[in-house]
Design a protein around this motif. Structure first.
Motif, PDB file in Angstrom:
ATOM      1  N   VAL A 155      39.879  39.487  24.813  1.00 36.01           N
ATOM      2  CA  VAL A 155      40.784  40.450  24.917  1.00 36.01           C
ATOM      3  C   VAL A 155      41.339  41.270  23.757  1.00 36.01           C
ATOM      4  O   VAL A 155      41.376  42.405  23.855  1.00 36.01           O
ATOM      5  N   ARG A 156      41.272  40.636  22.533  1.00 36.65           N
ATOM      6  CA  ARG A 156      41.478  41.405  21.177  1.00 36.65           C
ATOM      7  C   ARG A 156      40.330  42.570  20.750  1.00 36.65           C
ATOM      8  O   ARG A 156      40.707  43.434  20.199  1.00 36.65           O
ATOM      9  N   ASN A 157      39.280  41.809  20.895  1.00 34.74           N
ATOM     10  CA  ASN A 157      38.089  42.372  20.141  1.00 34.74           C
ATOM     11  C   ASN A 157      37.028  42.883  21.294  1.00 34.74           C
ATOM     12  O   ASN A 157      35.827  43.660  20.470  1.00 34.74           O
ATOM     13  N   ALA A 158      37.157  42.697  22.547  1.00 32.78           N
ATOM     14  CA  ALA A 158      36.370  43.324  23.362  1.00 32.78           C
ATOM     15  C   ALA A 158      34.873  42.747  23.286  1.00 32.78           C
ATOM     16  O   ALA A 158      33.960  43.599  23.407  1.00 32.78           O
ATOM     17  N   GLU A 159      34.787  41.680  22.693  1.00 35.80           N
ATOM     18  CA  GLU A 159      33.489  40.873  22.582  1.00 35.80           C
ATOM     19  C   GLU A 159      33.226  40.086  23.962  1.00 35.80           C
ATOM     20  O   GLU A 159      34.183  39.337  24.007  1.00 35.80           O
ATOM     21  N   ARG A 160      32.120  40.051  24.387  1.00 39.25           N
ATOM     22  CA  ARG A 160      32.011  39.231  25.492  1.00 39.25           C
ATOM     23  C   ARG A 160      30.673  38.244  25.429  1.00 39.25           C
ATOM     24  O   ARG A 160      30.376  37.518  26.155  1.00 39.25           O
ATOM     25  N   ALA A 161      30.042  38.429  24.244  1.00 37.46           N
ATOM     26  CA  ALA A 161      28.835  37.574  24.322  1.00 37.46           C
ATOM     27  C   ALA A 161      29.015  36.321  23.271  1.00 37.46           C
ATOM     28  O   ALA A 161      29.936  36.587  22.183  1.00 37.46           O
ATOM     29  N   PHE A 162      28.621  35.342  23.491  1.00 38.93           N
ATOM     30  CA  PHE A 162      28.807  33.997  22.819  1.00 38.93           C
ATOM     31  C   PHE A 162      27.514  33.510  22.673  1.00 38.93           C
ATOM     32  O   PHE A 162      26.682  33.232  23.493  1.00 38.93           O
ATOM     33  N   VAL A 163      26.813  33.153  21.321  1.00 44.47           N
ATOM     34  CA  VAL A 163      25.585  32.681  20.855  1.00 44.47           C
ATOM     35  C   VAL A 163      25.899  31.267  20.294  1.00 44.47           C
ATOM     36  O   VAL A 163      26.639  31.029  19.356  1.00 44.47           O
ATOM     37  N   ASN A 164      25.256  30.099  21.109  1.00 44.10           N
ATOM     38  CA  ASN A 164      25.673  28.998  20.775  1.00 44.10           C
ATOM     39  C   ASN A 164      24.675  28.314  19.567  1.00 44.10           C
ATOM     40  O   ASN A 164      23.562  29.259  19.120  1.00 44.10           O
ATOM     41  N   PRO A 165      24.817  27.343  18.890  1.00 45.39           N
ATOM     42  CA  PRO A 165      24.104  26.970  17.622  1.00 45.39           C
ATOM     43  C   PRO A 165      22.678  26.886  18.187  1.00 45.39           C
ATOM     44  O   PRO A 165      21.699  26.899  17.025  1.00 45.39           O
ATOM     45  N   GLU A 166      22.150  26.820  19.341  1.00 43.71           N
ATOM     46  CA  GLU A 166      20.953  26.600  19.569  1.00 43.71           C
ATOM     47  C   GLU A 166      20.211  28.228  19.732  1.00 43.71           C
ATOM     48  O   GLU A 166      19.023  28.247  20.093  1.00 43.71           O
ATOM     49  N   GLY A 167      21.070  29.291  19.912  1.00 44.05           N
ATOM     50  CA  GLY A 167      20.808  30.413  19.868  1.00 44.05           C
ATOM     51  C   GLY A 167      20.815  30.989  21.344  1.00 44.05           C
ATOM     52  O   GLY A 167      20.401  32.225  21.619  1.00 44.05           O
ATOM     53  N   LYS A 168      21.130  30.444  22.434  1.00 44.33           N
ATOM     54  CA  LYS A 168      21.182  30.899  23.704  1.00 44.33           C
ATOM     55  C   LYS A 168      22.544  31.452  23.812  1.00 44.33           C
ATOM     56  O   LYS A 168      23.573  31.349  23.363  1.00 44.33           O
ATOM     57  N   LEU A 169      22.473  32.724  24.500  1.00 43.16           N
ATOM     58  CA  LEU A 169      23.429  33.444  24.888  1.00 43.16           C
ATOM     59  C   LEU A 169      24.196  33.345  26.078  1.00 43.16           C
ATOM     60  O   LEU A 169      23.594  33.107  26.950  1.00 43.16           O
ATOM     61  N   PHE A 170      25.521  33.377  25.890  1.00 46.48           N
ATOM     62  CA  PHE A 170      26.415  33.043  27.156  1.00 46.48           C
ATOM     63  C   PHE A 170      27.567  34.301  27.244  1.00 46.48           C
ATOM     64  O   PHE A 170      27.922  34.751  26.074  1.00 46.48           O
ATOM     65  N   ASP A 171      27.886  34.512  28.417  1.00 43.74           N
ATOM     66  CA  ASP A 171      29.042  35.244  28.579  1.00 43.74           C
ATOM     67  C   ASP A 171      30.347  34.567  28.427  1.00 43.74           C
ATOM     68  O   ASP A 171      30.485  33.572  28.913  1.00 43.74           O
ATOM     69  N   MET A 172      31.295  35.187  27.386  1.00 43.87           N
ATOM     70  CA  MET A 172      32.467  34.354  27.270  1.00 43.87           C
ATOM     71  C   MET A 172      33.393  34.643  28.308  1.00 43.87           C
ATOM     72  O   MET A 172      34.325  35.548  28.634  1.00 43.87           O
ATOM     73  N   SER A 173      33.457  33.704  29.591  1.00 48.21           N
ATOM     74  CA  SER A 173      33.952  33.905  30.865  1.00 48.21           C
ATOM     75  C   SER A 173      34.404  32.615  31.559  1.00 48.21           C
ATOM     76  O   SER A 173      33.357  31.827  31.672  1.00 48.21           O
ATOM     77  N   LEU A 174      35.895  32.191  31.474  1.00 46.35           N
ATOM     78  CA  LEU A 174      35.877  31.031  32.252  1.00 46.35           C
ATOM     79  C   LEU A 174      35.332  31.062  33.600  1.00 46.35           C
ATOM     80  O   LEU A 174      34.790  30.103  34.137  1.00 46.35           O
ATOM     81  N   SER A 175      35.657  32.174  34.300  1.00 43.30           N
ATOM     82  CA  SER A 175      35.392  32.264  35.714  1.00 43.30           C
ATOM     83  C   SER A 175      33.918  32.361  36.032  1.00 43.30           C
ATOM     84  O   SER A 175      33.362  31.554  36.875  1.00 43.30           O
ATOM     85  N   ASN A 176      33.055  33.102  35.177  1.00 46.63           N
ATOM     86  CA  ASN A 176      31.830  33.390  35.509  1.00 46.63           C
ATOM     87  C   ASN A 176      30.691  32.490  34.782  1.00 46.63           C
ATOM     88  O   ASN A 176      29.774  32.341  35.101  1.00 46.63           O
ATOM     89  N   THR A 177      31.187  31.706  33.643  1.00 46.35           N
ATOM     90  CA  THR A 177      30.234  30.971  32.791  1.00 46.35           C
ATOM     91  C   THR A 177      30.605  29.553  33.053  1.00 46.35           C
ATOM     92  O   THR A 177      29.867  28.720  33.603  1.00 46.35           O
TER      93      THR A 177
END
Length: 128
Positions: free
Chosen positions: A70-92
């Protein structure tokens, strides 16, 4: 001396009355609920973070996600293993954990918490 005995007796009674609920309920706590995972969650075998972390810290993670989206318009989350996820409650999250009653509600009811996620998000975005 008489007053000392009365005070001591009063303290013993007070402590007994205050601790009675603890003694009465000792050993009667309900076990944590078993969560039912969907076939997709079982097949994935991995969540965005390790299971123990998610059990204890998922709300903090979701708050960080909300802030970043909401504040930074960032949608990508990278976990400690390096896997990429969309920051979305509904879609992830709800993509794998689509049955809110069998997954979210069991623990939230057990812990007597009422999260405000569903004020903005629908609980079954894919209509399953």
């Amino acid at each position: 001396m008489k007053d000392k005995n009365k005070i001591l007796a009063g303290l013993v009674i007070f402590i007994a009355v205050i601790t009675l609920p603890f003694w009465f309920n000792m050993g009667k706590a309900a076990p944590a609920p078993e969560l039912e995972l969907t076939a997709k969650a079982k097949a994935a075998k991995v969540c965005v973070m390790p299971t123990e972390y998610m059990k204890a810290e998922h709300m903090q993670l979701l708050d960080v996600w909300r802030h970043n989206v909401v504040r930074n318009a960032e949608r990508a989350f990278v976990n400690p293993e390096g896997k990429l996820f969309d920051m979305s409650l509904s879609n992830t999250c709800l993509d794998c954990h689509s049955n809110k009653e069998k997954f979210c509600d069991r623990c939230h009811d057990y812990a007597s918490v009422r999260p405000y996620c569903w004020d903005c998000h629908i609980d079954n975005p894919k209509g399953e």
